[in-house]
Design a protein around this motif. Structure first.
Motif, PDB file in Angstrom:
ATOM      1  N   GLY A  71       0.781  -1.221   0.000  1.00 54.53           N
ATOM      2  CA  GLY A  71       0.000   0.000   0.000  1.00 54.53           C
ATOM      3  C   GLY A  71       0.815   1.275   0.000  1.00 54.53           C
ATOM      4  N   GLU A  72       2.075   1.201  -0.400  1.00 56.16           N
ATOM      5  CA  GLU A  72       2.985   2.334  -0.334  1.00 56.16           C
ATOM      6  C   GLU A  72       3.326   2.826  -1.748  1.00 56.16           C
ATOM      7  OE1 GLU A  72       6.977   3.171   2.252  1.00 56.16           O
ATOM      8  OE2 GLU A  72       7.038   1.414   0.948  1.00 56.16           O
ATOM      9  N   ILE A  73       3.621   4.121  -1.876  1.00 53.55           N
ATOM     10  CA  ILE A  73       4.161   4.667  -3.117  1.00 53.55           C
ATOM     11  C   ILE A  73       5.629   4.990  -2.882  1.00 53.55           C
ATOM     12  CG2 ILE A  73       4.090   6.527  -4.818  1.00 53.55           C
ATOM     13  CD1 ILE A  73       1.141   6.837  -4.337  1.00 53.55           C
TER      14      ILE A  73
ATOM     15  N   GLU B 275      -3.943  12.647  -8.894  1.00 53.85           N
ATOM     16  CA  GLU B 275      -5.121  12.279  -8.099  1.00 53.85           C
ATOM     17  C   GLU B 275      -5.494  10.823  -8.328  1.00 53.85           C
ATOM     18  OE1 GLU B 275      -8.156  15.013  -9.182  1.00 53.85           O
ATOM     19  OE2 GLU B 275      -7.170  16.759  -8.284  1.00 53.85           O
ATOM     20  N   SER B 276      -5.379  10.363  -9.567  1.00 56.98           N
ATOM     21  CA  SER B 276      -5.726   8.971  -9.879  1.00 56.98           C
ATOM     22  C   SER B 276      -4.738   8.003  -9.237  1.00 56.98           C
ATOM     23  CB  SER B 276      -5.757   8.767 -11.399  1.00 56.98           C
ATOM     24  OG  SER B 276      -6.731   9.596 -11.992  1.00 56.98           O
ATOM     25  N   ILE B 277      -3.443   8.338  -9.264  1.00 50.18           N
ATOM     26  CA  ILE B 277      -2.443   7.469  -8.647  1.00 50.18           C
ATOM     27  C   ILE B 277      -2.670   7.391  -7.134  1.00 50.18           C
ATOM     28  CG2 ILE B 277       0.023   7.204  -8.164  1.00 50.18           C
ATOM     29  CD1 ILE B 277       0.550   8.446 -10.936  1.00 50.18           C
ATOM     30  N   ALA B 278      -3.015   8.520  -6.525  1.00 47.98           N
ATOM     31  CA  ALA B 278      -3.332   8.509  -5.092  1.00 47.98           C
ATOM     32  C   ALA B 278      -4.539   7.628  -4.806  1.00 47.98           C
ATOM     33  CB  ALA B 278      -3.586   9.932  -4.612  1.00 47.98           C
ATOM     34  N   ALA B 279      -5.537   7.659  -5.702  1.00 44.74           N
ATOM     35  CA  ALA B 279      -6.730   6.824  -5.524  1.00 44.74           C
ATOM     36  C   ALA B 279      -6.395   5.342  -5.673  1.00 44.74           C
ATOM     37  CB  ALA B 279      -7.800   7.220  -6.547  1.00 44.74           C
ATOM     38  N   ILE B 280      -5.473   5.031  -6.581  1.00 48.63           N
ATOM     39  CA  ILE B 280      -5.049   3.638  -6.763  1.00 48.63           C
ATOM     40  C   ILE B 280      -4.399   3.130  -5.476  1.00 48.63           C
ATOM     41  CG2 ILE B 280      -3.376   2.178  -7.977  1.00 48.63           C
ATOM     42  CD1 ILE B 280      -3.975   3.965 -10.484  1.00 48.63           C
ATOM     43  N   ARG B 281      -3.533   3.936  -4.885  1.00 47.61           N
ATOM     44  CA  ARG B 281      -2.903   3.552  -3.622  1.00 47.61           C
ATOM     45  C   ARG B 281      -3.935   3.422  -2.507  1.00 47.61           C
ATOM     46  NH1 ARG B 281       0.881   6.051  -0.006  1.00 47.61           N
ATOM     47  NH2 ARG B 281      -0.117   8.067  -0.369  1.00 47.61           N
ATOM     48  N   ALA B 282      -4.906   4.341  -2.484  1.00 50.38           N
ATOM     49  CA  ALA B 282      -5.947   4.277  -1.457  1.00 50.38           C
ATOM     50  C   ALA B 282      -6.755   2.990  -1.564  1.00 50.38           C
ATOM     51  CB  ALA B 282      -6.862   5.489  -1.563  1.00 50.38           C
ATOM     52  N   GLY B 283      -6.831   2.443  -2.775  1.00 51.32           N
ATOM     53  CA  GLY B 283      -7.535   1.177  -2.975  1.00 51.32           C
ATOM     54  C   GLY B 283      -6.722  -0.040  -2.581  1.00 51.32           C
TER      55      GLY B 283
ATOM     56  N   LEU C  28       6.796   4.451  -8.607  1.00 48.59           N
ATOM     57  CA  LEU C  28       6.603   5.576  -9.509  1.00 48.59           C
ATOM     58  C   LEU C  28       7.962   6.061  -9.997  1.00 48.59           C
ATOM     59  CD1 LEU C  28       4.697   7.743 -10.734  1.00 48.59           C
ATOM     60  CD2 LEU C  28       5.006   9.048  -8.617  1.00 48.59           C
ATOM     61  N   ILE C  29       8.230   5.875 -11.281  1.00 46.82           N
ATOM     62  CA  ILE C  29       9.491   6.307 -11.868  1.00 46.82           C
ATOM     63  C   ILE C  29       9.270   7.676 -12.480  1.00 46.82           C
ATOM     64  CG2 ILE C  29      11.190   5.817 -13.653  1.00 46.82           C
ATOM     65  CD1 ILE C  29      10.593   2.846 -13.163  1.00 46.82           C
TER      66      ILE C  29
ATOM     67  N   ALA D  43       6.735  13.529  -7.633  1.00 45.29           N
ATOM     68  CA  ALA D  43       7.136  12.523  -6.653  1.00 45.29           C
ATOM     69  C   ALA D  43       6.930  13.017  -5.226  1.00 45.29           C
ATOM     70  CB  ALA D  43       8.604  12.149  -6.873  1.00 45.29           C
ATOM     71  N   LEU D  44       7.255  14.283  -4.972  1.00 47.70           N
ATOM     72  CA  LEU D  44       7.102  14.825  -3.618  1.00 47.70           C
ATOM     73  C   LEU D  44       5.646  14.825  -3.170  1.00 47.70           C
ATOM     74  CD1 LEU D  44       9.544  17.881  -3.750  1.00 47.70           C
ATOM     75  CD2 LEU D  44       9.885  15.721  -2.535  1.00 47.70           C
ATOM     76  N   GLN D  45       4.748  15.080  -4.088  1.00 46.71           N
ATOM     77  CA  GLN D  45       3.329  15.148  -3.742  1.00 46.71           C
ATOM     78  C   GLN D  45       2.725  13.773  -3.467  1.00 46.71           C
ATOM     79  OE1 GLN D  45       1.580  17.229  -7.045  1.00 46.71           O
ATOM     80  NE2 GLN D  45       2.655  19.137  -6.594  1.00 46.71           N
ATOM     81  N   LEU D  46       3.288  12.718  -4.092  1.00 48.60           N
ATOM     82  CA  LEU D  46       2.639  11.409  -4.050  1.00 48.60           C
ATOM     83  C   LEU D  46       3.354  10.368  -3.194  1.00 48.60           C
ATOM     84  CD1 LEU D  46       1.678  10.995  -7.832  1.00 48.60           C
ATOM     85  CD2 LEU D  46       0.132  11.519  -5.938  1.00 48.60           C
ATOM     86  N   ALA D  47       4.684  10.427  -3.159  1.00 46.03           N
ATOM     87  CA  ALA D  47       5.440   9.300  -2.631  1.00 46.03           C
ATOM     88  C   ALA D  47       5.588   9.332  -1.117  1.00 46.03           C
ATOM     89  CB  ALA D  47       6.822   9.256  -3.283  1.00 46.03           C
ATOM     90  N   ASP D  48       5.575   8.147  -0.532  1.00 47.96           N
ATOM     91  CA  ASP D  48       5.906   7.985   0.889  1.00 47.96           C
ATOM     92  C   ASP D  48       7.416   8.000   1.083  1.00 47.96           C
ATOM     93  OD1 ASP D  48       3.157   7.315   1.990  1.00 47.96           O
ATOM     94  OD2 ASP D  48       3.373   5.788   0.435  1.00 47.96           O
ATOM     95  N   ARG D  49       8.130   7.410   0.131  1.00 47.39           N
ATOM     96  CA  ARG D  49       9.584   7.360   0.195  1.00 47.39           C
ATOM     97  C   ARG D  49      10.161   7.606  -1.196  1.00 47.39           C
ATOM     98  NH1 ARG D  49      11.758   2.846   1.011  1.00 47.39           N
ATOM     99  NH2 ARG D  49       9.922   1.503   0.834  1.00 47.39           N
ATOM    100  N   LEU D  50      11.408   8.095  -1.217  1.00 49.96           N
ATOM    101  CA  LEU D  50      12.120   8.376  -2.462  1.00 49.96           C
ATOM    102  C   LEU D  50      13.395   7.548  -2.528  1.00 49.96           C
ATOM    103  CD1 LEU D  50      11.971  12.298  -2.552  1.00 49.96           C
ATOM    104  CD2 LEU D  50      10.307  10.686  -3.512  1.00 49.96           C
ATOM    105  N   VAL D  51      13.711   7.082  -3.735  1.00 49.86           N
ATOM    106  CA  VAL D  51      14.989   6.432  -4.021  1.00 49.86           C
ATOM    107  C   VAL D  51      15.588   7.181  -5.201  1.00 49.86           C
ATOM    108  CG1 VAL D  51      16.145   4.305  -4.744  1.00 49.86           C
ATOM    109  CG2 VAL D  51      14.163   4.179  -3.216  1.00 49.86           C
ATOM    110  N   VAL D  52      16.779   7.743  -5.012  1.00 50.24           N
ATOM    111  CA  VAL D  52      17.408   8.570  -6.033  1.00 50.24           C
ATOM    112  C   VAL D  52      18.572   7.807  -6.655  1.00 50.24           C
ATOM    113  CG1 VAL D  52      18.472  10.791  -6.565  1.00 50.24           C
ATOM    114  CG2 VAL D  52      16.774  10.620  -4.725  1.00 50.24           C
ATOM    115  N   LEU D  53      18.532   7.682  -7.985  1.00 52.12           N
ATOM    116  CA  LEU D  53      19.565   6.977  -8.738  1.00 52.12           C
ATOM    117  C   LEU D  53      20.433   7.967  -9.499  1.00 52.12           C
ATOM    118  CD1 LEU D  53      17.408   4.114 -10.279  1.00 52.12           C
ATOM    119  CD2 LEU D  53      19.066   3.861  -8.452  1.00 52.12           C
ATOM    120  N   GLN D  54      21.709   7.637  -9.591  1.00 47.57           N
ATOM    121  CA  GLN D  54      22.631   8.414 -10.414  1.00 47.57           C
ATOM    122  C   GLN D  54      23.656   7.445 -10.996  1.00 47.57           C
ATOM    123  OE1 GLN D  54      25.292  11.424  -8.554  1.00 47.57           O
ATOM    124  NE2 GLN D  54      24.303  12.857  -9.938  1.00 47.57           N
TER     125      GLN D  54
END
Length: 243
Positions: free
Chosen positions: A29-31, A178-186, A192-193, A200-211
């Motif tokens: 249930g996490e983004i 809004e739709s992605i948030a609703a998918i998680r709520a379900g 999310l790439i 990402a800041l608005q939706l994600a619970d956690r961030l993973v940064v690649l370089q």
């Protein structure tokens, strides 16, 4: 136990390395958003996790099972659905026909397919209005809704979205969020790439940064956003996210 656990993932294309010792996890249930510039390895992570690209080493566990060497169909059956970048619809088919292709593993169970399709329409009401329209005539935002909806037709517990906001107008990006948030709520977890940090800041619970194929940052969204390295990557010397 995490829903998805990636341990020490390495992958490449021929002699060219793309990922080196990438590790992260996704809870139920996490983004979790994967961030980074072009060539950072984000899409290779998605393709490796979903069985579209064979990792050279490392382990991918999904719901406690090792899926590192499984093919894409087996991985979809296990509950992981990958929506690739590029809004790849079947333009000559209707919205409804495109959605039904996403339930090909359950295609003979017509009642199940119909129930899942109605669930997609509840998440994306605009698709319900366009159900008999050819996918090629939809706007970019509507096509993105359609490919995500098609990914939901297998009823996944984890949805991997590769660059869903790319090329969309700001209003379409807001609606998509809004739709992605609703998918998680379900109850569906999301990887999310994204290149767009604000999404990402608005939706994600956690961030993973690649370089350059390495994980350089990871953690709760607020913690990563406050790290000066994120500001240097996206904004130069000053990080406006801290103000």
């Amino acid at each position: 136990m995490a829903l998805l656990e990636v341990r020490g993932l390495c992958a490449g294309y021929g002699a060219v390395p793309a990922l080196d010792d990438v590790s992260f996890h996704v809870e139920r249930g996490e983004i979790v958003a994967l961030l980074g510039g072009n060539g950072a390895g984000k899409t290779t992570v998605a393709r490796s996790v979903s069985g579209l690209h064979r990792a050279s080493s490392g382990t991918v566990l999904f719901d406690g099972r090792d899926i590192t060497r499984c093919g894409p169909q087996r991985i979809v059956q296990s509950g992981l659905s990958h929506v690739s970048d590029g809004r790849r619809v079947f333009p000559s088919l209707t919205v409804e026909e495109n959605l039904d292709l996403g339930a090909y593993l359950d295609g003979r169970r017509k009642n199940v397919v119909a129930e899942r399709r109605e669930g997609v329409y509840r998440t994306f009401p605009r698709l319900a209005e366009r159900r008999t329209q050819h996918a090629g005539s939809l706007s970019g935002g509507e096509q993105q809704m359609l490919v995500i909806g098609r990914g939901l037709m297998s009823e996944p517990s984890l949805l991997v979205l590769d660059e869903p906001s790319a090329g969309l107008a700001p209003t379409s990006i807001a609606a998509l969020g809004e739709s992605i948030a609703a998918i998680r709520a379900g109850g569906t977890a999301v990887v999310l790439i994204e290149q767009h940090l604000q999404v990402a800041l608005q939706l994600a619970d956690r961030l993973v940064v690649l370089q350059e194929g390495h994980v350089i940052l990871g953690g709760r969204t607020a913690e990563v956003a406050a790290d000066p390295r994120i500001g240097q990557m996206y904004f130069g010397d000053r990080n406006p996210l801290k103000t």
